[in-house]
Scaffold this motif. Structure first.
Motif, mmCIF file in Angstrom:
data_model
loop_
_atom_site.group_PDB
_atom_site.id
_atom_site.type_symbol
_atom_site.label_atom_id
_atom_site.label_comp_id
_atom_site.label_asym_id
_atom_site.label_seq_id
_atom_site.Cartn_x
_atom_site.Cartn_y
_atom_site.Cartn_z
ATOM 1 N N GLY A 1 -4.154 -14.443 5.014
ATOM 2 C CA GLY A 1 -3.667 -13.296 4.267
ATOM 3 C C GLY A 1 -3.961 -13.448 2.789
ATOM 4 O O GLY A 1 -4.085 -14.574 2.281
ATOM 5 N N CYS A 2 -4.059 -12.322 2.083
ATOM 6 C CA CYS A 2 -4.323 -12.394 0.648
ATOM 7 C C CYS A 2 -3.808 -11.145 -0.042
ATOM 8 O O CYS A 2 -3.762 -10.057 0.535
ATOM 9 C CB CYS A 2 -5.812 -12.581 0.367
ATOM 10 N N ALA A 3 -3.432 -11.316 -1.303
ATOM 11 C CA ALA A 3 -3.010 -10.201 -2.159
ATOM 12 C C ALA A 3 -3.397 -10.553 -3.580
ATOM 13 O O ALA A 3 -2.936 -11.550 -4.129
ATOM 14 C CB ALA A 3 -1.510 -9.969 -2.050
ATOM 15 N N GLY A 4 -4.271 -9.737 -4.185
ATOM 16 C CA GLY A 4 -4.776 -10.006 -5.522
ATOM 17 C C GLY A 4 -6.265 -10.275 -5.482
ATOM 18 O O GLY A 4 -6.805 -10.721 -4.458
ATOM 19 N N ASP A 5 -6.955 -10.029 -6.600
ATOM 20 C CA ASP A 5 -8.417 -10.131 -6.574
ATOM 21 C C ASP A 5 -8.914 -11.569 -6.422
ATOM 22 O O ASP A 5 -9.762 -11.865 -5.573
ATOM 23 C CB ASP A 5 -9.022 -9.464 -7.808
ATOM 24 N N ASN B 1 -5.743 -8.262 4.143
ATOM 25 C CA ASN B 1 -5.560 -8.025 2.705
ATOM 26 C C ASN B 1 -4.399 -7.073 2.491
ATOM 27 O O ASN B 1 -4.265 -6.056 3.186
ATOM 28 C CB ASN B 1 -6.832 -7.443 2.089
ATOM 29 N N VAL B 2 -3.547 -7.410 1.508
ATOM 30 C CA VAL B 2 -2.381 -6.591 1.178
ATOM 31 C C VAL B 2 -2.577 -6.014 -0.210
ATOM 32 O O VAL B 2 -2.744 -6.760 -1.179
ATOM 33 C CB VAL B 2 -1.081 -7.417 1.239
ATOM 34 N N VAL B 3 -2.574 -4.702 -0.321
ATOM 35 C CA VAL B 3 -2.680 -4.007 -1.610
ATOM 36 C C VAL B 3 -1.291 -3.651 -2.124
ATOM 37 O O VAL B 3 -0.973 -3.860 -3.294
ATOM 38 C CB VAL B 3 -3.534 -2.728 -1.485
ATOM 39 N N ASP B 4 -0.472 -3.093 -1.258
ATOM 40 C CA ASP B 4 0.884 -2.662 -1.600
ATOM 41 C C ASP B 4 1.838 -3.782 -1.180
ATOM 42 O O ASP B 4 2.136 -3.953 0.004
ATOM 43 C CB ASP B 4 1.185 -1.366 -0.859
ATOM 44 N N VAL C 1 4.474 -1.814 -6.345
ATOM 45 C CA VAL C 1 3.611 -2.868 -6.895
ATOM 46 C C VAL C 1 2.317 -2.904 -6.095
ATOM 47 O O VAL C 1 2.351 -3.006 -4.859
ATOM 48 C CB VAL C 1 4.298 -4.249 -6.852
ATOM 49 N N TYR C 2 1.196 -2.835 -6.799
ATOM 50 C CA TYR C 2 -0.113 -2.802 -6.158
ATOM 51 C C TYR C 2 -1.015 -3.896 -6.722
ATOM 52 O O TYR C 2 -1.050 -4.115 -7.933
ATOM 53 C CB TYR C 2 -0.778 -1.440 -6.363
ATOM 54 N N LEU C 3 -1.764 -4.552 -5.818
ATOM 55 C CA LEU C 3 -2.717 -5.584 -6.206
ATOM 56 C C LEU C 3 -4.086 -5.261 -5.602
ATOM 57 O O LEU C 3 -4.501 -5.863 -4.608
ATOM 58 C CB LEU C 3 -2.244 -6.973 -5.748
ATOM 59 N N PRO C 4 -4.797 -4.314 -6.177
ATOM 60 C CA PRO C 4 -6.107 -3.948 -5.632
ATOM 61 C C PRO C 4 -7.109 -5.081 -5.795
ATOM 62 O O PRO C 4 -7.188 -5.694 -6.856
ATOM 63 C CB PRO C 4 -6.502 -2.729 -6.476
ATOM 64 N N ALA D 1 -2.689 -16.382 0.637
ATOM 65 C CA ALA D 1 -3.031 -16.646 -0.757
ATOM 66 C C ALA D 1 -2.543 -15.472 -1.590
ATOM 67 O O ALA D 1 -3.019 -14.338 -1.430
ATOM 68 C CB ALA D 1 -4.535 -16.826 -0.920
ATOM 69 N N TYR D 2 -1.598 -15.754 -2.489
ATOM 70 C CA TYR D 2 -0.940 -14.683 -3.242
ATOM 71 C C TYR D 2 -1.196 -14.840 -4.737
ATOM 72 O O TYR D 2 -1.218 -15.952 -5.267
ATOM 73 C CB TYR D 2 0.566 -14.691 -2.960
ATOM 74 N N HIS D 3 -1.315 -13.731 -5.415
ATOM 75 C CA HIS D 3 -1.624 -13.704 -6.842
ATOM 76 C C HIS D 3 -0.565 -14.383 -7.700
ATOM 77 O O HIS D 3 -0.878 -15.014 -8.713
ATOM 78 C CB HIS D 3 -1.771 -12.241 -7.292
#
Length: 792
Positions: A628-632, A658-661, A558-561, A693-695
């Motif tokens: 921390g963050c994941a998602g645009d 930032n977390v992509v994976d 799962v990826y959140l670029p 902050a998560y998507h």
């Protein structure tokens, strides 16, 4: 064309050979359900010859064996490349029996040879501890469809046929399966099948009358009504009905020959004569009794031709002498002494209709797609990357940028025709319309002057059925090609169960050395929860990621670029990968560009990392807080919060991660991409507050990180089912993911900061209050939100 067909004049020798093959397959199917010793009945059966647990499905097996027998005949006689999708996959004994008869099973598994010993192993291993499943699973040579969950056979068959112009895909549809919604929609796939560039699909609707415990709808329709239904779907049905084997063999041979001849004529007309009229493809309606040739009556109750034959017709064989006697009589009714020699090998007559080599259904390379797979020609990312002079200085639609890359892939595969993009009527909506410069949208039905981008040979496939999109792509990938599924995020849930089946298939296939890796199933989830402010609450659901991350860690990614260049990097990796299900979540609305292509590649390779330019650490001590963050959208809100903290609390040491994976949040022991504790602790610290902050749903991050040393200090903000039709920023405010709430969280959780930052803390909810009043008066977000840009 009519539904009448003239059966061929089968010679007595040909008829006997077909019947011998069918009887042999039936014998082997029964043996797998019941026997663990004495496979050739060289002595009377005893209770010790019977398995202690009787598992399997007999009722559909005779019909599947009939189709296999007759498909063998036309493949051998006509030199056809063929694949068969067995919708009633629970009829595994039949497909295993035929693979063993033709020799493909023994070639795949040399420890199960075509001998008496091998037959004994074939029998014992079926639904037995340490053996093979009862369904047509990945372990079954020649299979691409498990069939445990009903509804997907026909869409898999069409996916296999697309861009394989020389392939005939026969698909057996059980009449129970025909009641499902996905299967009902699948009949429309014929409006997308190009007779020039695609192969053909021959559906065989097998009406044996019953499901597990009830009659089936289509089997009880009056013949005329059933015929009208199938013709309304665009098919030209051929009917085979009966319970006398010789009569059915002749009728089935005639139907098969007629169907193949019609298919060949349609393809020749399109390919050589330029015909453009949509064919009315043939199909076969096969009506035979459920449990045909099995016990007619057990314990005074009818069995053959009823629902009682669905699974194990004789259930008390080890304890009931009468049941044991009936089983032996049933097995001997196939006259095994005529079908197998003294060493257990099938006789020459049994094998007379079987093709050779890769023409055998169990050896076709189309069912082992890795044999056919070629590397995908992905263009250089430099040709499509956006320029980033400094973080946040410009913005682009990430999916629109990706569309340019996909256009390049589509153009590079124009001659090869091994890449497709599927989606439910949303390609342009999702900003991927650049694809139309390289190909059109597949369409064989009527066209009007107002239509755009429709093409008979198109390789973008849009249909308003996520089930069809998923099934088409699965069939396409399993037979050696590449693709991508673009969907609104909220409605990917429609295929939750389908992707679960595909993940299980991949996980099992990875453990079979003879199954070569196939291209990954790639999802692009866009039009996501944070920018569905116009469509409202019904379109706001980020939970597909949660569903995926519950599945086999070796398969799911799962990826959140957070921006366009990271999306390019992630997509490049996913499109080149093998044997994964990759879920990419990315927005289609303009998003700030944070990273150059070089930085994006390095960041995606790490999967998670600190953005030093965004924080206020000086390197002399640990940070006071980690954002921390994941998602645009969460990334934008975290950077806006970091900007506020930089201005109002400059002495605070802030780290931005930032977390992509997203699997990086897991321990390494639980996922191949998971971080070791030492790496996680270095990034997030062991004891400092982490505001994340998560998507999606915030509890997912807690679940992934619950074993980490700093979990007690982890505070996650995300979507919590607060949505409506509103402004973009109001969506994050409603869910407490906004920058002002994040600043409040920092002040509340950094020890000692609350008493020093009272004024800042008070200012944050004041802005939120002003926001509520502003959007209700003006209908747009606050100017300081709409006009914000990164100034760090």
């Amino acid at each position: 064309m009519s539904d009448t067909h003239t059966p061929p004049a089968l010679s007595g020798q040909e008829l006997a050979a077909l019947d011998a093959h069918w009887r042999a397959a039936n014998y082997l199917a029964v043996g797998q359900i019941y026997l663990m010793a004495n496979p050739l009945l060289t002595r009377p059966l005893t209770p010790g010859d019977i398995k202690p647990r009787l598992l399997g499905h007999w009722g559909t097996s005779p019909g599947l064996n009939l189709v296999h027998t007759h498909l063998n005949r036309v493949v051998k006689d006509r030199g056809i490349e063929a694949l068969c999708v067995w919708g009633p996959g629970h009829g595994g004994p039949a497909v295993l029996a035929n693979a063993w008869l033709e020799g493909s099973y023994s070639e795949t598994y040399p420890d199960v040879p075509r001998t008496t010993e091998g037959m004994g192993r074939l029998f014992k291993q079926f639904s037995f501890p340490g053996g093979v499943p009862s369904h047509v699973a990945p372990e079954t040579p020649g299979s691409i469809h498990e069939g445990g969950e009903l509804g997907y056979a026909l869409t898999h068959a069409y996916g296999a046929a697309f861009d394989h112009p020389g392939l005939l895909v026969t698909c057996v549809v059980g009449d129970g399966e025909a009641e499902t919604g996905p299967l009902a929609a699948s009949w429309h796939s014929d409006k997308f099948l190009d007779p020039v560039y695609d192969g053909a699909v021959l559906p065989v609707l097998h009406l044996n009358g019953y499901k597990i415990a009830n009659p089936t709808v289509l089997a009880r329709l009056p013949e005329e009504e059933l015929d009208q239904l199938l013709r309304g779907y665009g098919h030209d049905p051929l009917y085979v009905t009966g319970d006398d084997p010789a009569t059915v063999h002749r009728a089935m041979a005639g139907a098969m020959d007629t169907a193949v001849e019609r298919i060949t004529a349609y393809q020749r007309a399109a390919r050589e004569d330029g015909a453009t009229e949509r064919p009315r493809w043939p199909m076969i309606v096969l009506r035979t009794p459920k449990g045909w040739t099995g016990p007619k009556e057990v314990d005074g109750l009818p069995v053959e031709g009823t629902w009682r034959s669905h699974q194990v017709p004789l259930s008390g064989v080890r304890d009931n002498p009468e049941h044991l006697r009936q089983l032996e009589a049933w097995l001997r009714s196939y006259r095994p002494e005529e079908l197998f020699d003294a060493d257990g090998r099938p006789t020459e007559q049994v094998l007379a209709c079987v093709p050779e080599g890769t023409a055998r259904l169990g050896s076709t390379p189309y069912a082992n797609g890795g044999l056919l797979l070629r590397d995908l020609p992905v263009p250089p990312l430099e040709d499509h990357a956006v320029r980033v002079d400094r973080p946040g200085s410009a913005s682009h639609s990430p999916t629109q940028v990706l569309g340019g890359l996909l256009e390049g892939v589509m153009a590079a595969t124009a001659e090869r025709r091994d890449f497709r993009v599927v989606g439910p009527d949303e390609t342009a909506s999702n900003r991927l319309q650049a694809l139309y410069r390289a190909t059109g949208k597949a369409w064989q039905a009527q066209t009007l002057p107002t239509d755009e981008h429709l093409a008979r040979d198109g390789r973008v496939m849009e249909v308003l059925s996520e089930h069809l999109c998923q099934g088409w792509l699965e069939g396409y990938l399993l037979t050696g090609r590449h693709g991508l599924f673009s969907s609104y995020e909220a409605f990917a849930h429609i295929v939750d169960s389908m992707v679960n089946q595909h993940i299980k298939w991949l996980r099992t296939s990875r453990r079979l050395p003879w199954r070569l890796p196939i291209a990954s199933l790639n999802y692009l989830l866009t039009s996501h929860v944070w920018r569905q402010d116009h469509n409202g609450f019904s379109h706001q659901d980020p939970g597909f990621v949660d569903h995926i991350l519950n599945k086999s860690p070796e398969v799911v990614r799962v990826y959140l670029p957070p921006d366009a260049n990271t999306l390019l990097s992630v997509a490049d990796h996913a499109l080149r990968s093998r044997d994964y299900v990759n879920v990419i979540v990315a927005g289609k609305q303009p998003t700030f560009d944070w990273l150059t292509l070089e930085e994006a590649r390095a960041h995606c390779a790490r999967g998670a990392g600190a953005w030093e330019w965004a924080g206020t650490e000086d390197g002399s001590r640990e940070p006071d807080v980690v954002l921390g963050c994941a998602g645009d959208v969460p990334t934008q809100e975290v950077l806006a919060a970091a900007d506020l903290l930089r201005r109002h609390l400059p002495e605070l040491a802030v780290r931005v991660v930032n977390v992509v994976d997203i699997a990086r949040m897991l321990p390494h022991e639980e996922h191949p991409h998971g971080m070791p504790d030492s790496e996680y602790d270095a990034l997030f610290t062991r004891d400092k507050p982490v505001i994340f902050a998560y998507h999606g749903y915030p509890w997912l991050i807690h679940r992934l990180a619950y074993r980490r040393a700093g979990h007690a200090n982890l505070h996650v903000r995300g979507y919590k089912e607060e949505g409506t039709t509103t402004t973009p920023f109001d969506m994050v405010v409603r869910n407490d993911l906004d920058r002002y709430r994040l600043v409040m969280d920092v002040i509340d959780r950094v020890p000692g900061l609350g008493v020093r930052a009272v004024a800042v803390r008070q200012a944050m909810p004041d802005v939120r209050t002003r926001h509520h009043a502003w959007i209700r008066e003006h209908g747009v977000d606050l100017p300081e939100v709409e006009e914000w840009s990164w100034s760090g």
